[in-house]
Design a protein around this motif. Structure first.
Motif, PDB file in Angstrom:
ATOM      1  N   GLN A  88      -8.972   4.203   5.334  1.00 22.17           N
ATOM      2  CA  GLN A  88      -9.150   2.781   4.623  1.00 22.17           C
ATOM      3  C   GLN A  88     -10.510   3.393   3.892  1.00 22.17           C
ATOM      4  O   GLN A  88     -11.916   3.533   4.963  1.00 22.17           O
TER       5      GLN A  88
ATOM      6  N   LEU B 114     -13.308   2.424   2.121  1.00 24.72           N
ATOM      7  CA  LEU B 114     -15.143   1.360   1.856  1.00 24.72           C
ATOM      8  C   LEU B 114     -15.900   1.430   1.073  1.00 24.72           C
ATOM      9  O   LEU B 114     -16.099  -0.082   0.147  1.00 24.72           O
TER      10      LEU B 114
ATOM     11  N   SER C 274     -17.041  -2.703   1.015  1.00 21.48           N
ATOM     12  CA  SER C 274     -15.662  -3.663   1.963  1.00 21.48           C
ATOM     13  C   SER C 274     -16.601  -3.877   3.256  1.00 21.48           C
ATOM     14  O   SER C 274     -17.459  -2.941   3.884  1.00 21.48           O
ATOM     15  N   TYR C 275     -16.463  -4.891   3.817  1.00 18.53           N
ATOM     16  CA  TYR C 275     -16.713  -5.463   5.525  1.00 18.53           C
ATOM     17  C   TYR C 275     -17.904  -5.365   5.886  1.00 18.53           C
ATOM     18  O   TYR C 275     -18.683  -5.460   6.307  1.00 18.53           O
TER      19      TYR C 275
ATOM     20  N   TYR D 109      -6.762   5.971  -2.393  1.00 14.68           N
ATOM     21  CA  TYR D 109      -5.548   5.070  -1.203  1.00 14.68           C
ATOM     22  C   TYR D 109      -5.204   6.264   0.134  1.00 14.68           C
ATOM     23  O   TYR D 109      -3.734   5.895  -0.669  1.00 14.68           O
TER      24      TYR D 109
ATOM     25  N   PRO E  38      -0.487   5.789   5.993  1.00 16.62           N
ATOM     26  CA  PRO E  38      -0.755   5.252   7.725  1.00 16.62           C
ATOM     27  C   PRO E  38      -0.603   6.451   8.243  1.00 16.62           C
ATOM     28  O   PRO E  38      -1.276   6.956   9.533  1.00 16.62           O
TER      29      PRO E  38
ATOM     30  N   GLY F 155       0.565  -1.077  -0.494  1.00 11.31           N
ATOM     31  CA  GLY F 155       0.321  -0.149  -0.145  1.00 11.31           C
ATOM     32  C   GLY F 155       1.242   1.252   0.474  1.00 11.31           C
ATOM     33  O   GLY F 155       1.666   1.234  -0.159  1.00 11.31           O
TER      34      GLY F 155
ATOM     35  N   GLN G 143     -11.505   5.166   9.552  1.00 10.25           N
ATOM     36  CA  GLN G 143     -10.258   5.164  10.190  1.00 10.25           C
ATOM     37  C   GLN G 143      -9.584   4.519  12.207  1.00 10.25           C
ATOM     38  O   GLN G 143     -10.956   4.865  12.724  1.00 10.25           O
ATOM     39  N   TYR G 144      -9.371   3.634  12.035  1.00  5.81           N
ATOM     40  CA  TYR G 144      -9.055   2.645  13.001  1.00  5.81           C
ATOM     41  C   TYR G 144      -7.564   3.883  14.118  1.00  5.81           C
ATOM     42  O   TYR G 144      -6.993   5.062  13.113  1.00  5.81           O
TER      43      TYR G 144
ATOM     44  N   ARG H 128      -4.138   5.334  13.020  1.00  2.00           N
ATOM     45  CA  ARG H 128      -4.202   4.364  11.519  1.00  2.00           C
ATOM     46  C   ARG H 128      -4.157   5.544  10.445  1.00  2.00           C
ATOM     47  O   ARG H 128      -4.919   6.193  10.847  1.00  2.00           O
TER      48      ARG H 128
ATOM     49  N   TYR I  48     -14.590   6.709   4.136  1.00  2.00           N
ATOM     50  CA  TYR I  48     -13.737   6.156   4.441  1.00  2.00           C
ATOM     51  C   TYR I  48     -13.832   5.256   6.127  1.00  2.00           C
ATOM     52  O   TYR I  48     -14.206   6.231   7.090  1.00  2.00           O
TER      53      TYR I  48
END
Lengths: 115, 114
Positions: free
Chosen positions: B45, B47, B60-61, A105, A108, A3, B38-39, B42, B36
Motif C-alpha cells: 500500500q 504511503l 496516509s494514516y 499502485y 494483492p 484497485g 505491506q500487511y 497483502r 510502502y
C-alpha cells in the motif's frame, strides 16, 4: 474505484510446468509493472509494460515473459518452472507520466508455489 | 546503479510513542522516493512520496517522511504509533529518467506493542 486486481490468488505447479498470472490495472492506468517478492531476496523488478509494449525488464532469465493487452491488462508467463520461482508475484499499475513522477499502485499478489 | 538501504530489520515501539523507520539511498541524480507498507498476505500500500519541493512529506494514516539530501536519507516517521501500524515497511527509489522500475529496500518490520 477498483484497485489493481490479480488472479489467481494462489497457484501451485510442479517443476518444469508453465505458470500464467494475470493482472488488471486501475482504470485509466496504462503502465503495468511486475515484481517478484521471494523469501530472502526482497522485492525485485521483473517487467514493465506500457501501451502494449515491453519497455524494460529486470535481471531475470527469458523464461519470464509477458504481454499487455489492448485493455491494458497484463499477463506474466513463467516457463520451465524451478523451485526457486516460488514467490509472491506483485503487479502494479500507474499513469503514463512523462516525468516519471507517477505512483505505482500494487495489487494483492499471486502466491506461486513450485513443488 | 541505484540502491536503497533499510538498516533495521525490525523496529519495536510502544503504542503512543513516536516511531522512525530509517531509509538511505544511493542514486545518480535527483531521486524520487517512496514508502510502502505491506500487511500479512497483502500487496503493498502506498504511503507517501517525495518528488521535489518541501523536504517534509505528509502521507496516509498520519505518516510523514523527511527528505535529507546531504545525508541521502528519507526516514519515515509518525508522532504516535498505533498497534495497527504493525506491518512491513518498504522504502523505494526511482530516478526521473531511464527505467521506471522501483528499487526497494529490504524492508523493516515495525512491531507496535500495546
Amino acid at each position: 474505484e477498483a484497485g489493481v486486481t490479480q488472479s489467481p490468488t494462489h497457484l501451485i505447479k510442479t517443476r518444469g510446468q508453465q505458470a500464467t498470472l494475470r493482472c488488471s490495472p486501475i482504470s485509466g492506468h496504462t503502465s503495468v509493472y511486475w515484481y517478484q517478492q521471494a523469501l530472502g531476496l526482497g522485492l525485485q523488478f521483473l517487467l514493465w509494460y506500457d501501451e502494449g509494449e515491453e519497455r524494460n525488464r529486470g535481471n531475470f532469465p527469458p523464461r519470464f515473459s509477458g504481454r499487455q493487452f489492448p485493455n491494458y491488462s497484463s499477463e506474466l508467463n513463467v516457463n520451465a518452472l524451478e523451485l526457486e520461482d516460488s514467490a509472491l508475484y506483485l503487479c502494479a499499475s500507474s499513469l503514463r507520466g512523462g516525468t516519471g513522477t507517477d505512483t505505482q499502485y500494487f495489487g494483492p499478489g499471486t502466491r506461486l508455489t513450485v513443488l | 546503479a541505484q540502491s536503497v538501504a533499510q538498516p533495521e530489520d525490525q523496529v519495536n515501539v510502544a503504542e503512543g510513542n513516536p516511531l522512525t523507520v530509517k531509509c538511505t539511498y544511493s542514486v545518480s541524480g535527483n531521486p524520487y522516493l517512496f514508502w510502502y507498507v505491506q500487511y500479512p498476505n497483502r500487496g503493498l500500500q502506498f504511503l507517501l512520496k517525495y518528488i521535489t519541493g518541501d523536504n517534509l512529506v505528509k502521507g496516509s494514516y498520519g505518516f510523514e517522511a523527511e527528505f535529507n539530501k546531504s545525508q541521502t536519507s528519507f526516514h519515515l516517521k509518525k508522532p504516535s504509533a498505533l498497534v495497527s501500524d504493525s506491518a512491513l515497511y518498504f522504502c523505494a527509489v526511482r530516478v526521473p529518467t531511464g527505467r521506471r522500475a522501483l528499487t526497494f529496500g529490504s524492508g523493516t518490520r515495525l512491531q507496535v506493542q500495546p
